[in-house]
Design a protein around this motif. Structure first.
Motif, mmCIF file in Angstrom:
data_model
loop_
_atom_site.group_PDB
_atom_site.id
_atom_site.type_symbol
_atom_site.label_atom_id
_atom_site.label_comp_id
_atom_site.label_asym_id
_atom_site.label_seq_id
_atom_site.Cartn_x
_atom_site.Cartn_y
_atom_site.Cartn_z
ATOM 1 N N LEU A 125 0.809 -1.223 0.000
ATOM 2 C CA LEU A 125 0.000 0.000 0.000
ATOM 3 C C LEU A 125 0.838 1.266 0.000
ATOM 4 C CD1 LEU A 125 -2.862 -1.358 2.202
ATOM 5 C CD2 LEU A 125 -3.002 -0.712 -0.202
ATOM 6 N N ALA A 126 2.156 1.126 0.230
ATOM 7 C CA ALA A 126 2.989 2.319 0.140
ATOM 8 C C ALA A 126 3.252 2.681 -1.311
ATOM 9 C CB ALA A 126 4.304 2.104 0.862
ATOM 10 N N THR A 127 3.040 1.748 -2.218
ATOM 11 C CA THR A 127 3.303 2.074 -3.613
ATOM 12 C C THR A 127 2.036 2.109 -4.457
ATOM 13 O OG1 THR A 127 3.868 -0.234 -3.959
ATOM 14 C CG2 THR A 127 5.689 1.289 -3.675
ATOM 15 N N TRP A 128 1.258 1.018 -4.449
ATOM 16 C CA TRP A 128 0.039 1.048 -5.253
ATOM 17 C C TRP A 128 -1.137 0.400 -4.560
ATOM 18 C CZ3 TRP A 128 3.042 3.332 -8.765
ATOM 19 C CH2 TRP A 128 2.342 4.198 -9.618
ATOM 20 N N ASN A 129 -2.293 0.952 -4.776
ATOM 21 C CA ASN A 129 -3.500 0.410 -4.173
ATOM 22 C C ASN A 129 -4.406 -0.184 -5.225
ATOM 23 O OD1 ASN A 129 -2.951 1.485 -1.601
ATOM 24 N ND2 ASN A 129 -3.635 3.483 -2.310
ATOM 25 N N ARG A 130 -5.281 -1.061 -4.767
ATOM 26 C CA ARG A 130 -6.395 -1.448 -5.639
ATOM 27 C C ARG A 130 -7.502 -0.392 -5.515
ATOM 28 N NH1 ARG A 130 -7.030 -8.082 -5.444
ATOM 29 N NH2 ARG A 130 -6.286 -8.257 -7.583
ATOM 30 N N PHE A 131 -7.731 0.051 -4.294
ATOM 31 C CA PHE A 131 -8.669 1.156 -4.051
ATOM 32 C C PHE A 131 -8.176 1.841 -2.785
ATOM 33 C CE2 PHE A 131 -13.092 2.179 -5.632
ATOM 34 C CZ PHE A 131 -13.135 3.427 -5.055
ATOM 35 N N SER A 132 -7.782 3.104 -2.909
ATOM 36 C CA SER A 132 -7.194 3.814 -1.756
ATOM 37 C C SER A 132 -8.197 3.964 -0.612
ATOM 38 C CB SER A 132 -6.796 5.238 -2.144
ATOM 39 O OG SER A 132 -6.132 5.274 -3.347
ATOM 40 N N ALA A 133 -7.656 4.208 0.573
ATOM 41 C CA ALA A 133 -8.500 4.389 1.758
ATOM 42 C C ALA A 133 -9.422 5.591 1.568
ATOM 43 C CB ALA A 133 -7.611 4.602 2.981
ATOM 44 N N HIS A 134 -10.679 5.410 1.896
ATOM 45 C CA HIS A 134 -11.668 6.472 1.701
ATOM 46 C C HIS A 134 -12.925 6.175 2.518
ATOM 47 C CE1 HIS A 134 -13.081 3.226 -0.836
ATOM 48 N NE2 HIS A 134 -14.280 3.780 -0.812
ATOM 49 N N CYS A 135 -13.803 7.161 2.618
ATOM 50 C CA CYS A 135 -15.175 6.939 3.095
ATOM 51 C C CYS A 135 -16.088 7.181 1.910
ATOM 52 C CB CYS A 135 -15.559 7.953 4.159
ATOM 53 S SG CYS A 135 -14.677 7.750 5.698
ATOM 54 N N ASP A 136 -17.212 6.492 1.859
ATOM 55 C CA ASP A 136 -18.173 6.768 0.803
ATOM 56 C C ASP A 136 -18.881 8.084 1.128
ATOM 57 O OD1 ASP A 136 -17.290 4.417 -0.198
ATOM 58 O OD2 ASP A 136 -19.040 3.240 0.379
ATOM 59 N N VAL A 137 -19.486 8.681 0.098
ATOM 60 C CA VAL A 137 -20.012 10.031 0.275
ATOM 61 C C VAL A 137 -21.489 10.062 0.691
ATOM 62 C CG1 VAL A 137 -20.493 12.193 -0.944
ATOM 63 C CG2 VAL A 137 -18.378 10.960 -1.385
ATOM 64 N N GLY A 138 -22.285 9.142 0.175
ATOM 65 C CA GLY A 138 -23.742 9.245 0.308
ATOM 66 C C GLY A 138 -24.275 8.776 1.650
ATOM 67 N N THR A 139 -25.438 8.123 1.626
ATOM 68 C CA THR A 139 -26.022 7.665 2.882
ATOM 69 C C THR A 139 -25.588 6.232 3.180
ATOM 70 O OG1 THR A 139 -28.075 7.370 1.614
ATOM 71 C CG2 THR A 139 -27.975 9.224 3.100
ATOM 72 N N LEU A 140 -26.106 5.268 2.406
ATOM 73 C CA LEU A 140 -25.723 3.869 2.628
ATOM 74 C C LEU A 140 -25.193 3.294 1.333
ATOM 75 C CD1 LEU A 140 -28.857 2.623 4.617
ATOM 76 C CD2 LEU A 140 -26.534 2.796 5.532
ATOM 77 N N SER A 141 -24.126 2.505 1.412
ATOM 78 C CA SER A 141 -23.625 1.784 0.231
ATOM 79 C C SER A 141 -23.895 0.309 0.428
ATOM 80 C CB SER A 141 -22.118 1.983 0.057
ATOM 81 O OG SER A 141 -21.784 3.341 0.066
ATOM 82 N N LEU A 142 -24.146 -0.381 -0.683
ATOM 83 C CA LEU A 142 -24.338 -1.842 -0.659
ATOM 84 C C LEU A 142 -23.196 -2.447 -1.467
ATOM 85 C CD1 LEU A 142 -28.128 -1.927 -1.735
ATOM 86 C CD2 LEU A 142 -27.210 -1.662 0.575
ATOM 87 N N ILE A 143 -22.459 -3.372 -0.864
ATOM 88 C CA ILE A 143 -21.298 -3.957 -1.563
ATOM 89 C C ILE A 143 -21.521 -5.451 -1.786
ATOM 90 C CG2 ILE A 143 -18.793 -4.305 -1.504
ATOM 91 C CD1 ILE A 143 -18.537 -2.037 0.475
ATOM 92 N N PHE A 144 -21.494 -5.860 -3.048
ATOM 93 C CA PHE A 144 -21.571 -7.281 -3.410
ATOM 94 C C PHE A 144 -20.175 -7.678 -3.871
ATOM 95 C CE2 PHE A 144 -25.581 -5.217 -4.082
ATOM 96 C CZ PHE A 144 -26.532 -6.114 -3.632
#
Ligand SMILES: O=C(O)CCC(=O)C(=O)O
Ligand SMILES: [Fe+2]
Length: 398
Positions: free
Chosen positions: A226-245
């Motif tokens: 993670l010091a060089t490349w990410n698959r998806f960088s650390a973040h919070c989602d923006v909206g209300t609720l996210s659904l992840i499949f």
């Protein structure tokens, strides 16, 4: 070091059928709503099983996702590389065919395809130099985004139908399945807080949500340090609720709210959907519900193999994420039951449209009007991006 909280390792699991089944009493439903409330307070994530989206619809979406091939120029998958989403057929289309469906110059106002490593999310970076630094390397994923079908202000770009027959219908149907589930979970939150019926739902009446299909190709696992490349960088989602499949390959990690900076892997629950809180809902609930930082890397199993073998290749991963978003004109102010004299409001009232505009300025800083031309032959290809990453990974940033 002693801590008053146990380390976060598990996302709580809730049987959602007990909320939606007609035979359930108010008390039965309240019990489920309270479990979801607790999970979102403590972890910000909850697994729902028996969530009501027919497995066939998930499979159909995943079915478009069905050959085992990955981006051909990188690494051949191993024979044991099984995943139920397998690989989105869409993502196997030739690069030029996918570009036909591109989001114009990374516009946040359009649906469509984003190439490998085109986009990086940034967390809490609002000044230009910090954004420029964070944006420089793209995350190692390619994605396809779809807004509400028929939404004119955020048009979708589809691949031509001959290229992938049935793709558009399948994705649009899945969008509406997710939208229904989102409204059911919002109802559960209304029950948990004792709010009037539809209190949260009526501010989602335009269904201005977003569906994102993600493909994380195989890559040498050590490049995903993670010091060089990410698959998806650390973040919070923006909206209300996210659904992840998710498919069967792990890789999602969430930050332990009791040990900032420490990320815990999220195990896969087959047939389950992960629900997590976005920043708008955290704000709306006066931080009762946590918007937990998360990221995607190699799975724990792949990381272990890379310890022993510097050239080990990680499995490709696929996911589908639905982002619940309130109506743009809605005003978000602390919900009844989430504040009082001893726990005053922490945030000023904000209009959803303004808040989203502010956060997309960070995510897509170079293009706000959204009317830019589609990528041209000068747009780097996935192969070019991949080679670039290989090169950059041998000379880490910093
Ligand atoms: O791929 C995943 O499991 C999560 C992706 C994610 O966090 C996002 O798209 O916001
Ligand atoms: Fe996310």
């Amino acid at each position: 070091m002693s801590t008053s909280h146990p380390p976060l390792s598990v996302v709580p699991m809730v049987n959602f059928a007990e909320f939606t089944a007609k035979s359930y009493s108010y008390l039965g439903r309240k019990h489920v709503a309270d479990q979801i409330d607790q999970a979102l307070r403590q972890v910000g994530f909850v697994y729902l099983v028996n969530h009501g989206i027919p497995q066939q619809a998930v499979n159909e979406c995943a079915e478009l996702v069905s050959s085992m091939r990955i981006l051909p120029s990188y690494h051949a998958p191993s024979a044991s590389n099984s995943c139920n989403f397998q690989s989105f057929r869409f993502f196997h289309l030739p690069h030029e065919t996918k570009l036909v469906a591109s989001r114009p110059q990374r516009s946040s106002l359009h649906g469509g395809y984003s190439c490998l490593a085109e986009k990086t999310v940034s967390q809490n970076a609002f000044d230009e130099s910090a954004i420029a630094y964070l944006r420089e390397p793209g995350d190692f994923n390619e994605s396809f985004e779809c807004f509400r079908p028929g939404e004119n202000s955020q048009p979708n770009n589809w691949p031509v139908d001959q290229a992938r027959p049935g793709f558009r219908k399948c994705i649009e149907d899945f969008f509406w399945h997710c939208s229904l589930l989102l409204h059911q979970v919002l109802t559960a939150l209304e029950v948990a807080l004792g709010l009037p019926i539809k209190y949260l739902r009526h501010l989602h009446s335009q269904n201005n949500h977003q569906l994102r299909l993600l493909h994380y190709p195989s890559i040498r696992t050590r490049l995903l340090d993670l010091a060089t490349w990410n698959r998806f960088s650390a973040h919070c989602d923006v909206g209300t609720l996210s659904l992840i499949f998710q498919d069967l390959v792990e890789g999602l990690e969430i930050e332990d709210p009791h040990a900032p900076g420490q990320f815990r892997p999220v195990p896969i629950v087959p047939g389950g959907v992960l629900v997590n809180v976005g920043r708008l809902l955290a704000r709306w609930s006066n931080d009762r519900w946590k918007s937990t930082v998360h990221r995607v890397g190699a799975s724990p199993e792949d990381k272990e193999r890379a310890e022993a073998d510097a050239n080990a290749i990680c499995k490709p991963r696929f996911s589908v994420v639905f982002f619940g978003t309130p109506d743009r004109e809605a005003s978000i102010d602390a919900l009844p039951g989430c504040w009082d004299d001893t726990n005053p409001k922490r945030y000023t009232e904000v209009k959803v449209g303004d808040y989203i505009q502010m956060t997309t300025t960070v995510l897509y800083p170079e293009k706000q009007s959204g009317d830019g031309p589609a990528p041209t032959s000068t747009t780097p290809t996935n192969d070019e991006n991949y080679r670039y990453i290989e090169q950059r990974a041998s000379s880490p940033r910093g």
